[in-house]
Design a protein around this motif. Structure first.
Motif, PDB file in Angstrom:
ATOM      1  N   ARG A 151       0.816  -1.209   0.000  1.00 52.70           N
ATOM      2  CA  ARG A 151       0.000   0.000   0.000  1.00 52.70           C
ATOM      3  C   ARG A 151       0.857   1.270   0.000  1.00 52.70           C
ATOM      4  N   PRO A 154       3.126   1.180  -3.885  1.00 54.25           N
ATOM      5  CA  PRO A 154       2.309   0.304  -4.730  1.00 54.25           C
ATOM      6  C   PRO A 154       2.985  -0.170  -6.005  1.00 54.25           C
ATOM      7  N   ARG A 158       4.829  -3.974  -5.892  1.00 56.01           N
ATOM      8  CA  ARG A 158       4.124  -4.933  -6.744  1.00 56.01           C
ATOM      9  C   ARG A 158       5.059  -5.520  -7.799  1.00 56.01           C
TER      10      ARG A 158
END
Length: 354
Positions: A151, A154, A158
């Motif tokens: 979060r 991001p 990722r």
């Protein structure tokens, strides 16, 4: 009917239908009748986090209650159940009908800051199952860390995590977390987190301390004075059912050694994610753990080595009632044939017949 179709009918039709029925019964004030009908079966609840707003650390916001929602649920529980200490259930004491015990998993600091005032005002006993590796904010529980980094960074996080976990870079965070839990060994997750820390330049202990995320020694002492007891939730909160027996034993043993320094600690283990195998149960019992808490199941015949708990996932009182009085008992009843099959296969293997 195929097993897949059978599972779809249960989880997509039957259980949601029972949840709606529970809401209706509660709205019609018929909930006391159903609770009375199940009065001989003790209920054990498992709470997690209690926050005033959403948090980037928690996996699935359904496990987070606001202080107001928690207080409303405790008000309700004290009005219709006889709330007892889990230790009384474990000791086999003669208990009143409608007995209920409260547990809280992980050891988040919200137990002290948000939950304790309500527990204290209602004189409600509770047991907190601690992940000992993060006490005093020494680090982050691995799922909390993975949720936070995905979060907070991001795009970069990722890109690093997606190929390791076999997930699409634009998949929901819950997909990343579920794959890490269900498809990766603990060592793989640790390597991933080490890579994320190195490339993104953060310290999990500093993150936890900045958020005041977990309980510290001073908090534990105050909670113990208020009658809260503490159990073992392992060192790292990895799925014990996916660890080999030596690693499983180390997780439990090292947490027990740390708990020996905590006032109010008891020799009780709550399996992370509620997951266990017969082997993990036997490992825990061989280490002298006196009670084992699971998620799901039934306490109709209470067994301190198989304590069934309802993991609270609904913030409303009506939702809580529907979950604990209808949905979870139905799950336990539907799971009985599978449990019998597993026991039969174990017996056959033991006899060399399979």
């Amino acid at each position: 009917m195929t097993m897949r179709r059978h599972g779809f009918v249960i989880h997509e039709l039957i259980l949601p239908g029972l949840y709606v029925v529970g809401l209706v019964l509660y709205a019609l004030r018929l909930h006391r009748l159903l609770i009375w009908l199940r009065r001989r079966s003790p209920t054990v609840l498992a709470y997690h986090a209690c926050e005033t707003e959403s948090t980037p650390f928690i996996v699935g916001q359904r496990y987070v209650l606001t202080p107001e929602a928690f207080a409303a649920q405790i008000d309700f529980l004290c009005s219709v159940y006889n709330v007892v200490d889990l230790a009384a259930l474990e000791a086999g004491a003669t208990l009143p009908d409608r007995a209920l015990a409260i547990t809280i998993d992980d050891g988040l600091r919200s137990v002290f800051t948000r939950m304790l005032p309500t527990l204290r005002s209602h004189a409600v006993p509770a047991r907190v199952y601690l992940v000992t590796g993060v006490l005093n904010n020494a680090g982050l529980i691995w799922m909390h860390e993975l949720a936070w980094v995905l979060r907070t960074y991001p795009a970069a996080a990722r890109a690093i995590a997606a190929p390791v976990l076999g997930a699409s870079p634009d998949a929901p965070i819950e997909t990343f977390l579920t794959r890490a839990r269900d498809r990766c060994q603990a060592m793989q997750v640790e390597r991933l987190l080490t890579q994320l820390r190195g490339e993104l330049g953060y310290d999990p202990a500093q993150v936890a301390a900045g958020a005041e995320l977990y309980l510290g020694d001073a908090d534990l002492a105050e909670l113990a004075k208020a009658g809260v007891s503490f159990g073992n939730h392992t060192v790292s909160h990895y799925d014990l059912a996916r660890l080999d027996s030596l690693s499983c034993a180390a997780e439990i043993r090292e947490a027990a050694a740390r708990l020996a320094q905590v006032p109010g600690a008891v020799r009780s283990l709550a399996f992370p994610f509620g997951r266990r195998t017969e082997e993990t149960r036997q490992v825990a019992l061989a280490l002298g753990i006196g009670s084992l808490a699971e998620v799901g199941g039934s306490n109709a015949r209470f067994d301190r080595t198989r304590i069934a708990r309802v993991s609270v996932t609904h913030p409303s009182v009506g939702g809580l009632f529907a979950q604990m009085a209808l949905v979870e008992p139905a799950k336990a009843w539907l799971a009985r044939p599978r449990r019998r099959q597993k026991r039969r296969r174990r017996r056959m293997r033991a006899r060399g017949l399979a």
